[in-house]
Design a protein around this motif. Sequence first.
Motif, mmCIF file in Angstrom:
data_model
loop_
_atom_site.group_PDB
_atom_site.id
_atom_site.type_symbol
_atom_site.label_atom_id
_atom_site.label_comp_id
_atom_site.label_asym_id
_atom_site.label_seq_id
_atom_site.Cartn_x
_atom_site.Cartn_y
_atom_site.Cartn_z
ATOM 1 N N GLY A 165 0.808 -1.207 0.000
ATOM 2 C CA GLY A 165 0.000 0.000 0.000
ATOM 3 C C GLY A 165 0.840 1.254 0.000
ATOM 4 O O GLY A 165 2.065 1.220 0.077
ATOM 5 N N GLY A 166 0.158 2.390 -0.090
ATOM 6 C CA GLY A 166 0.844 3.670 -0.112
ATOM 7 C C GLY A 166 1.284 4.058 -1.510
ATOM 8 O O GLY A 166 0.976 3.385 -2.494
ATOM 9 N N THR A 167 2.026 5.145 -1.599
ATOM 10 C CA THR A 167 2.463 5.705 -2.875
ATOM 11 C C THR A 167 3.949 5.483 -3.064
ATOM 12 O O THR A 167 4.754 5.768 -2.170
ATOM 13 C CB THR A 167 2.169 7.220 -2.924
ATOM 14 N N ASP A 168 4.316 4.979 -4.240
ATOM 15 C CA ASP A 168 5.719 4.738 -4.556
ATOM 16 C C ASP A 168 6.482 6.050 -4.615
ATOM 17 O O ASP A 168 5.983 7.067 -5.093
ATOM 18 C CB ASP A 168 5.818 4.007 -5.908
ATOM 19 N N ALA A 169 7.704 6.034 -4.126
ATOM 20 C CA ALA A 169 8.613 7.172 -4.225
ATOM 21 C C ALA A 169 10.023 6.607 -4.277
ATOM 22 O O ALA A 169 10.316 5.587 -3.646
ATOM 23 C CB ALA A 169 8.448 8.110 -3.033
ATOM 24 N N LEU A 170 10.900 7.270 -5.031
ATOM 25 C CA LEU A 170 12.242 6.725 -5.199
ATOM 26 C C LEU A 170 12.998 6.636 -3.882
ATOM 27 O O LEU A 170 13.754 5.700 -3.650
ATOM 28 C CB LEU A 170 13.038 7.584 -6.182
ATOM 29 N N TRP A 171 12.847 7.623 -3.025
ATOM 30 C CA TRP A 171 13.639 7.632 -1.802
ATOM 31 C C TRP A 171 12.905 8.170 -0.570
ATOM 32 O O TRP A 171 13.323 7.916 0.553
ATOM 33 C CB TRP A 171 14.894 8.487 -2.002
ATOM 34 N N GLN A 172 11.814 8.888 -0.724
ATOM 35 C CA GLN A 172 11.267 9.670 0.374
ATOM 36 C C GLN A 172 10.884 8.848 1.601
ATOM 37 O O GLN A 172 10.924 9.349 2.719
ATOM 38 C CB GLN A 172 10.057 10.479 -0.099
ATOM 39 N N HIS A 173 10.511 7.570 1.412
ATOM 40 C CA HIS A 173 9.998 6.786 2.535
ATOM 41 C C HIS A 173 10.950 5.685 3.003
ATOM 42 O O HIS A 173 10.655 5.006 3.991
ATOM 43 C CB HIS A 173 8.664 6.118 2.160
ATOM 44 N N GLU A 174 12.060 5.484 2.292
ATOM 45 C CA GLU A 174 12.848 4.268 2.532
ATOM 46 C C GLU A 174 13.454 4.201 3.928
ATOM 47 O O GLU A 174 13.459 3.142 4.558
ATOM 48 C CB GLU A 174 13.935 4.123 1.467
ATOM 49 N N ALA A 175 13.989 5.306 4.433
ATOM 50 C CA ALA A 175 14.610 5.263 5.764
ATOM 51 C C ALA A 175 13.580 4.955 6.844
ATOM 52 O O ALA A 175 13.777 4.062 7.690
ATOM 53 C CB ALA A 175 15.316 6.590 6.049
ATOM 54 N N SER A 212 15.614 2.080 -16.346
ATOM 55 C CA SER A 212 15.340 1.874 -14.919
ATOM 56 C C SER A 212 13.891 2.196 -14.589
ATOM 57 O O SER A 212 13.288 1.558 -13.715
ATOM 58 C CB SER A 212 16.272 2.737 -14.066
ATOM 59 N N ALA A 213 13.300 3.163 -15.293
ATOM 60 C CA ALA A 213 11.898 3.499 -15.053
ATOM 61 C C ALA A 213 10.990 2.338 -15.444
ATOM 62 O O ALA A 213 10.002 2.054 -14.754
ATOM 63 C CB ALA A 213 11.520 4.752 -15.827
ATOM 64 N N VAL A 214 11.311 1.644 -16.534
ATOM 65 C CA VAL A 214 10.534 0.462 -16.918
ATOM 66 C C VAL A 214 10.584 -0.572 -15.798
ATOM 67 O O VAL A 214 9.560 -1.153 -15.409
ATOM 68 C CB VAL A 214 11.068 -0.137 -18.230
ATOM 69 N N GLY A 215 11.781 -0.820 -15.257
ATOM 70 C CA GLY A 215 11.896 -1.784 -14.166
ATOM 71 C C GLY A 215 11.132 -1.345 -12.942
ATOM 72 O O GLY A 215 10.443 -2.152 -12.301
ATOM 73 N N ARG A 216 11.242 -0.075 -12.613
ATOM 74 C CA ARG A 216 10.560 0.439 -11.418
ATOM 75 C C ARG A 216 9.046 0.273 -11.528
ATOM 76 O O ARG A 216 8.369 -0.094 -10.566
ATOM 77 C CB ARG A 216 10.903 1.925 -11.240
ATOM 78 N N LEU A 217 8.507 0.521 -12.718
ATOM 79 C CA LEU A 217 7.060 0.505 -12.902
ATOM 80 C C LEU A 217 6.496 -0.890 -13.115
ATOM 81 O O LEU A 217 5.328 -1.134 -12.810
ATOM 82 C CB LEU A 217 6.689 1.389 -14.091
ATOM 83 N N HIS A 218 7.311 -1.832 -13.626
ATOM 84 C CA HIS A 218 6.731 -3.094 -14.083
ATOM 85 C C HIS A 218 7.377 -4.353 -13.510
ATOM 86 O O HIS A 218 6.829 -5.436 -13.685
ATOM 87 C CB HIS A 218 6.803 -3.165 -15.617
ATOM 88 N N TYR A 219 8.520 -4.234 -12.824
ATOM 89 C CA TYR A 219 9.211 -5.433 -12.358
ATOM 90 C C TYR A 219 8.333 -6.274 -11.436
ATOM 91 O O TYR A 219 8.291 -7.504 -11.538
ATOM 92 C CB TYR A 219 10.503 -5.053 -11.625
ATOM 93 N N GLY A 220 7.616 -5.618 -10.545
ATOM 94 C CA GLY A 220 6.799 -6.348 -9.581
ATOM 95 C C GLY A 220 5.489 -6.860 -10.147
ATOM 96 O O GLY A 220 4.717 -7.500 -9.424
ATOM 97 N N ARG A 221 5.223 -6.601 -11.435
ATOM 98 C CA ARG A 221 3.962 -7.031 -12.041
ATOM 99 C C ARG A 221 4.088 -8.341 -12.803
ATOM 100 O O ARG A 221 3.138 -8.758 -13.470
ATOM 101 C CB ARG A 221 3.452 -5.928 -12.975
ATOM 102 N N GLY A 222 5.262 -8.944 -12.770
ATOM 103 C CA GLY A 222 5.447 -10.228 -13.427
ATOM 104 C C GLY A 222 6.274 -10.112 -14.692
ATOM 105 O O GLY A 222 6.458 -9.038 -15.266
ATOM 106 N N VAL A 223 6.777 -11.280 -15.131
ATOM 107 C CA VAL A 223 7.691 -11.338 -16.266
ATOM 108 C C VAL A 223 7.030 -10.852 -17.549
ATOM 109 O O VAL A 223 7.633 -10.126 -18.347
ATOM 110 C CB VAL A 223 8.222 -12.774 -16.437
ATOM 111 N N VAL A 224 5.778 -11.233 -17.775
ATOM 112 C CA VAL A 224 5.096 -10.856 -19.020
ATOM 113 C C VAL A 224 4.918 -9.342 -19.099
ATOM 114 O O VAL A 224 5.205 -8.713 -20.130
ATOM 115 C CB VAL A 224 3.742 -11.573 -19.131
#
Length: 585
Positions: free
Chosen positions: A105-115, A191-203
């Motif tokens: 859940g929540g909104t993806d961000a490159l770094w704002q929430h990681e720490a 890298s943006a393609v990976g960020r947006l789609h890596y967790g959605r599966g190989v296809v």
Amino acid sequence: MTATTHHPTAKQPPLSARVLRRTLRGMPARRHDVGFASGLVVPAADGSPLLTDHYFPRAAGDFPTLLVRSPYGRGIPWAPMFGILFAEQGFHVVLQSSRGTGGSGGTDALWQHEAADGRAAVAWLRRQPWFTGVLGTLGPSALGYTQWALATDPPPELRAMVVQVGVHDWHGFFYPSGHPGPFALESSLVSAVGRLHYGRGVVALARAGLRLQRNLRGIARKLPLGEAYVPGFGGRVPFLDEAMARPDPEDAYWRGADAGAAGARAAVPTSLITGWHDVCLDQTLQQYDRLRRAGCETSLLVGPWTHNSAMERGWPEVFAETLGWLRAHLCDDASGLRDTRVRVHVGGRQEWRDLSDWPPVAMERRWYLDGGDGGALTAKAPEGAPPLSFRYDPADPTPSVGGLLLSRAVGPQDNAALESRADVLTFTTPPLTEPLDVLGAVAVELRVTTDTGHADVFARLCDVDERGRSVNVCDGIRRLDPATADGAPGPAEVTVAMSPTAHSFAAGHRVRLQVSGGAHPRFARNTGTGEPPSTATRLVPVVISLHHPSALVLPEAGPETEGVDGAERARSQTKKAFMPSTSDR
């Protein structure tokens, strides 16, 4: 009590992960069967549900924990490479999807929430009956950033980190030569393609990658860049918009994007792994330097890899390095550690060398740019020679060939077609009479003028064999200050820093320097107008002139590096952890 009793619904890891695990070669013998609990809900710092998988040894006893926080999903390749492999070796592995990714859940961000979210994950671990209070982290690329973010205020349980081909500074990823400097266009898109789609599966990932590939030529040719990229994604990507529109690292947008300061005060033993053709090479070496200056226990492995191949064909070496470091610091078993702090692969010789530190002792050797003989590198600067000029036309930009990229056509490549262009100057030594070992930072010191004041200078070191094949070794780019335009008081003195390297030029080979006005689409072209890259709509050619004396500066390796082949070196009976010496503390 066995680990399996902690999860009443524990099951086997997913079939796909088990099948892929069986294809991984060069792995140590399995110590334990593996249990798996999926879809655990762990609250983020703001309460958002972060989906988490837990892999663990099906055995009685206490085991240390590895936390892997990922914006790229929890499936392939992380499930087999981290979840199964390390649980087999006696670790709890907690694999968590970052906020707004992989079903969390929540909104993806490159770094704002990681720490904050990393600290929340550790707080959750403290409440688990199987958690012993002994914690390590690991992971590559953006998974490296999640580790550095946690290390900015490390929890007391954190005993070790392994950062593999990792990023710590997001601005530095998009603008690797700093500010002012060109936007790293191709790697940013990939890298943006990976960020947006890596967790959605190989296809889904494959489809997104193909769409970008089909549109890449159009993206590279059209203006403005802030609009041209959109068809490659089927819509706008907010973090790409922001990155292109805000090149200044002091802009408020980038606040917190650089977690690298953690290395300057780090106390967590950290293993760093990269490749000479990894897009994150420079950031990794910067962190190694920071950790050493801070007196932190650290090690460095640099292989003959790109960003992706380090985790593919380089995986046996990367896994062994990672496992050895984690066992030493989480299990009090130092048998897998090297005798030396640094191991690097030396190109040309194709051998591993163990070193006491990086960079090793080296002597600066200057080769001066000479226009004679079709472009020469000489031991003495030419006297009274006219400047050497070329015209860079952004409407027909100098293309990129190999180098530090995320796409597949990366690393060492044949540069023959590139060097035949009129907008690429080359300078070459005579055939070497003996091998030349270059280990350390490479640079070219130029005296430059331009006719418009708006230009980039791209410099590349190449190894030319007896057949004339020119292969890139390392390179760098620098944006010129407008003061280099005609009318300025003389040429500007400019240093173009290239990525460090470890390479041996064989006897009979030649050293070559390329100088050009860009490498497109690896870097967004300099439009020649000074307008921001995201909104520029005009293209203006520029003439770039190199004045004498200008020189290539090579770090010629010192005696410490000779004859030390890490692949064949006999290991001592007693291994010692890489503790900093008294003088380092």
